[in-house]
Design a protein around this motif. Structure first.
Motif, short mmCIF file in Angstrom:
data_model
loop_
_atom_site.label_atom_id
_atom_site.label_comp_id
_atom_site.label_asym_id
_atom_site.label_seq_id
_atom_site.Cartn_x
_atom_site.Cartn_y
_atom_site.Cartn_z
N GLY A 19 0.79 -1.22 0.00
CA GLY A 19 0.00 0.00 0.00
C GLY A 19 0.82 1.27 0.00
N ALA A 20 2.13 1.15 0.20
CA ALA A 20 3.00 2.33 0.20
C ALA A 20 3.77 2.40 -1.12
N LEU A 21 3.71 3.56 -1.77
CA LEU A 21 4.53 3.80 -2.95
C LEU A 21 5.91 4.27 -2.52
N PHE A 22 6.87 4.26 -3.44
CA PHE A 22 8.20 4.73 -3.12
C PHE A 22 8.85 5.29 -4.39
N PRO A 23 9.81 6.20 -4.26
CA PRO A 23 10.49 6.75 -5.44
C PRO A 23 11.62 5.82 -5.88
N MET A 24 11.40 5.06 -6.93
CA MET A 24 12.39 4.09 -7.39
C MET A 24 13.43 4.76 -8.27
N CYS A 25 14.69 4.56 -7.93
CA CYS A 25 15.80 5.10 -8.73
C CYS A 25 16.41 3.96 -9.53
N GLY A 26 16.60 4.20 -10.84
CA GLY A 26 17.09 3.15 -11.72
C GLY A 26 18.59 2.98 -11.77
N MET A 27 19.34 3.80 -11.04
CA MET A 27 20.80 3.75 -11.19
C MET A 27 21.44 2.60 -10.41
N ASN A 28 20.71 1.98 -9.51
CA ASN A 28 21.25 0.89 -8.68
C ASN A 28 20.09 0.00 -8.29
N LEU A 29 19.68 -0.86 -9.22
CA LEU A 29 18.41 -1.56 -9.10
C LEU A 29 18.52 -2.98 -9.64
N ALA A 30 17.89 -3.92 -8.96
CA ALA A 30 17.85 -5.30 -9.44
C ALA A 30 16.44 -5.84 -9.28
N PHE A 31 16.11 -6.81 -10.12
CA PHE A 31 14.77 -7.39 -10.04
C PHE A 31 14.76 -8.80 -10.58
N ASN A 32 13.74 -9.53 -10.13
CA ASN A 32 13.49 -10.87 -10.62
C ASN A 32 12.68 -10.74 -11.91
N ARG A 33 13.33 -11.00 -13.02
CA ARG A 33 12.71 -10.77 -14.33
C ARG A 33 11.51 -11.68 -14.54
N GLU A 34 11.57 -12.88 -14.01
CA GLU A 34 10.45 -13.80 -14.18
C GLU A 34 9.21 -13.36 -13.42
N LEU A 35 9.41 -12.73 -12.27
CA LEU A 35 8.28 -12.33 -11.44
C LEU A 35 7.67 -10.99 -11.86
N ILE A 36 8.51 -10.03 -12.28
CA ILE A 36 8.01 -8.67 -12.47
C ILE A 36 8.55 -8.00 -13.73
N GLY A 37 9.38 -8.69 -14.51
CA GLY A 37 10.01 -8.09 -15.68
C GLY A 37 9.07 -7.37 -16.63
N PRO A 38 7.92 -7.96 -17.00
CA PRO A 38 7.03 -7.28 -17.94
C PRO A 38 6.51 -5.93 -17.46
N ALA A 39 6.54 -5.69 -16.16
CA ALA A 39 6.08 -4.41 -15.62
C ALA A 39 7.21 -3.40 -15.48
N MET A 40 8.44 -3.81 -15.74
CA MET A 40 9.59 -2.94 -15.53
C MET A 40 9.87 -2.11 -16.80
N TYR A 41 8.86 -1.32 -17.16
CA TYR A 41 8.94 -0.46 -18.34
C TYR A 41 9.11 0.98 -17.88
N PHE A 42 10.15 1.64 -18.39
CA PHE A 42 10.49 2.99 -17.93
C PHE A 42 9.78 4.09 -18.71
#
Length: 360
Positions: free
Chosen positions: A206-229
């Motif tokens: 329920g809490a949003l946050f300001p995501m910075c792309g300069m130092n970021l990692a993610f599980n591509r299988e779980l959330i990759g399709p939503a990681m559009y800038f």
């Protein structure tokens, strides 16, 4: 597309064959020399922004693919319009073509930081540790990450929630130059972040946050399709909100799918302070629009039938057009680009298994 090869090194890093490192750039990648002990074992995807005729040099010994705008146009055809030009947003093309489970993305003005003891921080290793351990978005643990060595759940934490949920995103921080917006840069031009906080926390549901792309990692299988800038850069009325947009989309989708987002360690050393007056021009519309955009994301509700990040993102694009299209025509273009992005994702990843997650 240029391709480089790597030479072997003796250490065996975490998940050596399951991680891609994505780097957007307009310059030679000399900064990799500092990262060599940590990055050399991994495969790099370098996305060259700007003039594709310019030659980008990569230090010897790295295993990499280098894509420029011509490659993007060739691979995506008409769908290439969803990849921004002259903006670090181009990094998301690397997310599209990656075939690994995990992605770590970093900017080319970020260097190896040191912890208070003087030890160099292995950012890739810490990100992987974050992604491999569960998150606790449904109930806050006051000792922060309970899965770290020397920590646990505190008294009063529900036992039914102690198993946690899969972590989809690991958001790292920065020493030296903080990630400030232009107005804050203008009033605090000499401020530097020297405070190292040895902690990782889960961003609550329920809490949003300001995501910075300069130092970021993610599980591509779980959330990759939503990681559009998003659509930023040349021809667009806004810049420097690309990672913010992705972060808001990702967070509401993670909340819906019961996934976790962690922030804190690892730190990198951010060396380049951008011009605040130039940034103000880039951010002007974003600063104004975010007062409408953030309440939109706070109120977003995704239907239970959306059980994959692709389905969630397509539904989100409809709501963006319906609600934010009234704010400015730009959001209609952005919503259309979100659809194109998912189409491109599915086209380049036809055999990808959909995440086996269920909506909360």
């Amino acid at each position: 597309m240029a391709v480089g090869t790597s030479s072997g090194i003796p250490s065996t890093p975490l998940l050596k064959d399951e991680v891609d490192i994505v780097i957007p750039t307009i310059r030679n990648l000399d900064f990799l020399e500092m990262w060599r002990p940590f990055f050399q074992p991994y495969h790099l995807i370098i996305v060259q922004d700007g003039d594709p005729r310019k030659t980008i040099t990569v230090p010897d010994g790295f295993d990499y693919e280098l894509y420029n705008r011509n490659d993007i146009n060739r691979i995506l055809g008409p769908k290439a319009a969803c990849i921004s030009f002259n903006d670090s947003t181009c990094r998301c093309f690397g997310f599209l073509v990656s075939k690994k489970k995990y992605v770590f993305t970093i900017d080319d003005d970020c260097f190896v930081a040191k912890d208070p003891s003087g030890k160099e921080i292995n950012a890739s290793e810490q990100h992987i540790k974050n992604l491999l351990s569960p998150s606790t978005p449904f109930f806050f643990n006051t000792l922060y990450d309970p899965y770290r060595e020397g920590a646990d759940f505190v008294r009063g934490y529900p036992f039914s929630l102690r198993e946690g949920v899969p972590t989809a995103v690991s958001h790292g921080l920065w020493l030296n130059i903080p990630d400030y917006d232009a107005p804050t840069q203008l009033v605090k031009p000499h401020e530097r972040n020297t405070r190292y906080v040895d902690a990782v926390i889960t961003v609550p549901k329920g809490a949003l946050f300001p995501m910075c792309g300069m130092n970021l990692a993610f599980n591509r299988e779980l959330i990759g399709p939503a990681m559009y800038f998003g659509l930023m850069g040349d021809g667009q009325p806004i810049r420097r909100y690309d990672d913010m947009w992705a972060g808001w989309c990702v967070k509401v989708i993670c909340d819906h799918l019961g996934l976790g987002v962690k922030t804190g360690l690892p730190y990198i050393w951010h060396s380049k302070a951008s011009n605040p007056l130039v940034n103000l021009k880039k951010e002007y519309h974003g600063i104004h629009w975010q007062e409408e955009v953030i309440p939109f994301f706070q109120a977003v509700s995704l239907p239970k039938k959306c059980t994959t990040p692709q389905e969630c993102y397509m539904e989100l694009s409809k709501q963006v057009k319906e609600k934010l299209g009234k704010v400015d025509e730009y959001f209609n273009k952005l919503a259309d680009a979100m659809v194109t992005w998912i189409e491109a994702w599915d086209e380049l990843n036809p055999s990808e298994k959909l995440s086996n997650v269920s909506a909360e």
